[in-house]
Scaffold this active site. Structure first.
Site, PDB file in Angstrom:
ATOM      1  N   TRP A 104     -30.263  61.344  73.383  1.00  0.00           N
ATOM      2  CA  TRP A 104     -30.910  61.291  74.706  1.00  0.00           C
ATOM      3  C   TRP A 104     -32.408  61.072  74.565  1.00  0.00           C
ATOM      4  O   TRP A 104     -33.011  60.340  75.341  1.00  0.00           O
ATOM      5  CB  TRP A 104     -30.600  62.549  75.519  1.00  0.00           C
ATOM      6  CG  TRP A 104     -29.159  62.655  75.904  1.00  0.00           C
ATOM      7  CD1 TRP A 104     -28.290  63.633  75.535  1.00  0.00           C
ATOM      8  CD2 TRP A 104     -28.402  61.749  76.734  1.00  0.00           C
ATOM      9  NE1 TRP A 104     -27.046  63.396  76.075  1.00  0.00           N
ATOM     10  CE2 TRP A 104     -27.088  62.260  76.812  1.00  0.00           C
ATOM     11  CE3 TRP A 104     -28.718  60.563  77.410  1.00  0.00           C
ATOM     12  CZ2 TRP A 104     -26.077  61.611  77.542  1.00  0.00           C
ATOM     13  CZ3 TRP A 104     -27.712  59.919  78.142  1.00  0.00           C
ATOM     14  CH2 TRP A 104     -26.413  60.452  78.194  1.00  0.00           C
ATOM     15  N   ASP A 174     -36.819  66.963  79.057  1.00  0.00           N
ATOM     16  CA  ASP A 174     -35.462  66.708  79.528  1.00  0.00           C
ATOM     17  C   ASP A 174     -34.660  67.970  79.213  1.00  0.00           C
ATOM     18  O   ASP A 174     -34.299  68.216  78.073  1.00  0.00           O
ATOM     19  CB  ASP A 174     -34.868  65.494  78.805  1.00  0.00           C
ATOM     20  CG  ASP A 174     -33.403  65.252  79.176  1.00  0.00           C
ATOM     21  OD1 ASP A 174     -32.846  66.033  79.980  1.00  0.00           O
ATOM     22  OD2 ASP A 174     -32.817  64.278  78.655  1.00  0.00           O
ATOM     23  N   LYS A 198     -24.497  69.762  83.955  1.00  0.00           N
ATOM     24  CA  LYS A 198     -24.177  70.680  82.864  1.00  0.00           C
ATOM     25  C   LYS A 198     -24.242  72.126  83.360  1.00  0.00           C
ATOM     26  O   LYS A 198     -23.248  72.803  83.363  1.00  0.00           O
ATOM     27  CB  LYS A 198     -25.118  70.467  81.680  1.00  0.00           C
ATOM     28  CG  LYS A 198     -24.741  69.301  80.767  1.00  0.00           C
ATOM     29  CD  LYS A 198     -25.181  67.955  81.257  1.00  0.00           C
ATOM     30  CE  LYS A 198     -24.739  66.816  80.358  1.00  0.00           C
ATOM     31  NZ  LYS A 198     -25.736  65.764  80.261  1.00  0.00           N
TER      32      LYS A 198
HETATM   33  C1  LIG Z   1     -26.216  64.498  80.028  1.00  0.00           C
HETATM   34  C2  LIG Z   1     -27.595  64.273  79.597  1.00  0.00           C
HETATM   35  C3  LIG Z   1     -28.347  63.188  80.054  1.00  0.00           C
HETATM   36  C4  LIG Z   1     -27.787  62.095  80.954  1.00  0.00           C
HETATM   37  O1  LIG Z   1     -27.687  62.487  82.264  1.00  0.00           O
HETATM   38  P1  LIG Z   1     -27.212  61.418  83.379  1.00  0.00           P
HETATM   39  O2  LIG Z   1     -27.077  62.269  84.591  1.00  0.00           O
HETATM   40  O3  LIG Z   1     -25.912  60.844  82.912  1.00  0.00           O
HETATM   41  O4  LIG Z   1     -28.249  60.402  83.495  1.00  0.00           O
HETATM   42  C5  LIG Z   1     -29.660  63.097  79.636  1.00  0.00           C
HETATM   43  N1  LIG Z   1     -30.206  63.992  78.809  1.00  0.00           N
HETATM   44  C6  LIG Z   1     -29.511  65.052  78.336  1.00  0.00           C
HETATM   45  C7  LIG Z   1     -30.163  66.040  77.433  1.00  0.00           C
HETATM   46  C8  LIG Z   1     -28.186  65.222  78.725  1.00  0.00           C
HETATM   47  O5  LIG Z   1     -27.487  66.274  78.261  1.00  0.00           O
END
Ligand SMILES: *Cc1c(COP(=O)(O)O)cnc(C)c1O
Length: 363
Positions: A104, A174, A198
């Site tokens: 990511w 993030d 999540k």
């Molecule tokens: C799941 C995830 C993403 C992607 O999220 P989307 O909603 O599919 O854009 C980005 N960063 C991390 C750390 C994630 O776990």
């Protein structure tokens, strides 16, 4: 009639608290006594307004977010934030620092490079992202516009135990896969973003927490949807937001408060993850954790078995025993157990016992 629910270890979209799902079900046809289902309410009406305001208030309370931060509910997932962050915060002639700890982070870098200059301040790619770099391995540029990191690496099962040092106030995070899994010193951050699917709710809504002084960096020439200043001014209602997603987050925040807030939830998460790490560590090498012990995630626990054949057998037998979502991401292989806030401890007890039994039968 309700079908029996499985132990859901999926990495995202992921398990949600049963009381939240039950309440959402009950309000599907009529939100309270309004006579209109939650998804059918206008986002400009009193009912939805009360709901989004409460969601924001509870979010602020849970994370102790200072007043000078905005709380936004946007769309496009974490993925759109990979672009919005540099579009808003990386001016021409400036450099943005990124610490790369997984797939990511790499995607965030890829989007930032389309906007401006990126400096990779640190990376654990060499060891297939099995760790969080030590601070003496991180070299910031002279005057970064911001310092981006990924607090929890969902695919690899590593997590920052504390924020990177030396960049207080400049941090952009993030936090998609560990937001509200523990308390956060929000003051160290300029911006935190997290896709909801999540720990917070359904996919399609993303929480953004942003210090207000950074709003001045958003230029009028940006596409309107991509402009943080506009979303802040319109309180996340510039256009039609994901009303359903925000409603579920409202319920999840309330549920987290009922659990006792961040301190209680963090302890709960440590206990849950501990059960599974203990099953790995006590297996005499049958299970091999991907993450270095000091970089282990509380949310995604990654491990390998002696062979791929055994890994497939493990997944099959676990499924028969009522556990799903245990197959690891292809970049690591093996197994991954995601133990987000809403996963009951009992699911971890069941998995840990299954791991011990499986090892003794196949070791
Ligand atoms: C799941 C995830 C993403 C992607 O999220 P989307 O909603 O599919 O854009 C980005 N960063 C991390 C750390 C994630 O776990």
């Amino acid at each position: 009639m309700t079908t029996a629910r499985l132990h859901n270890f999926n990495a995202g979209p992921a398990v949600l608290p049963v009381p939240v799902l039950e309440e959402a079900r009950d309000n599907m046809l009529s939100l309270g006594k309004s006579g209109i289902g939650i998804m059918e309410h206008t986002h400009r009406g009193k009912d939805f307004e009360a709901l989004i305001q409460t969601a924001e208030k509870d979010c602020r309370e849970l994370l102790a977010i200072p007043d000078q931060y905005q709380v936004l509910f946007l769309q496009g997932g974490a993925t759109l934030q990979f672009s919005m962050v540099p579009m808003n915060l990386l001016g021409s002639g400036q450099v943005a620092d990124y610490i790369v700890t997984g797939g990511w982070s790499e995607k965030a870098v890829k989007e930032a490079k389309k906007v401006g200059e990126v400096h990779i301040a640190g990376s654990s790619k060499e060891s297939n992202f099995d760790r969080i770099p030590k601070m003496d391995q991180i070299k910031y540029s002279a005057n970064p516009a911001y310092v981006h990191f990924t607090s929890n690496n969902t695919l690899y099962g590593t997590e920052w135990s504390t924020e990177p040092t030396g960049a207080d106030g400049l941090l952009v995070c993030d936090a998609s896969s560990d937001i509200m899994g523990r308390a956060l010193p929000v003051k160290k951050y300029g911006l935190i973003y997290a896709g909801a699917q999540k720990n917070l709710g359904p996919s399609g809504v993303v929480l953004v927490i942003m210090r207000e002084d950074w709003l001045a960096r958003s230029k009028d020439t940006l596409p309107t949807y991509c402009n943080y200043a506009i979303h802040a001014k319109e309180k996340s209602l510039y256009n039609t937001p994901n009303t359903w997603g925000i409603y579920i987050m409202y319920l999840v925040f309330r549920w987290m408060k009922q659990q006792g807030g961040m301190a209680v939830i963090e302890k709960h998460n440590r206990d849950k993850a501990g059960l599974i790490y203990n099953a790995i560590d006590s297996s005499k090498g049958f299970y091999r954790g991907h993450a270095q012990p000091d970089s282990r995630s509380l949310m995604n626990i990654t491990f390998r078995l002696p062979s791929e054949e055994l890994e497939n057998k493990f997944a099959e037998e676990a499924k028969k025993a009522g556990m799903v979502g245990l197959k690891g991401h292809r970049s690591v292989g093996g197994m991954r157990a995601s133990t987000y806030n809403a996963l009951p401890r009992q699911a971890c007890d069941v998995l840990a016992a299954f791991m011990k039994d499986f090892a003794s039968r196949n070791g």
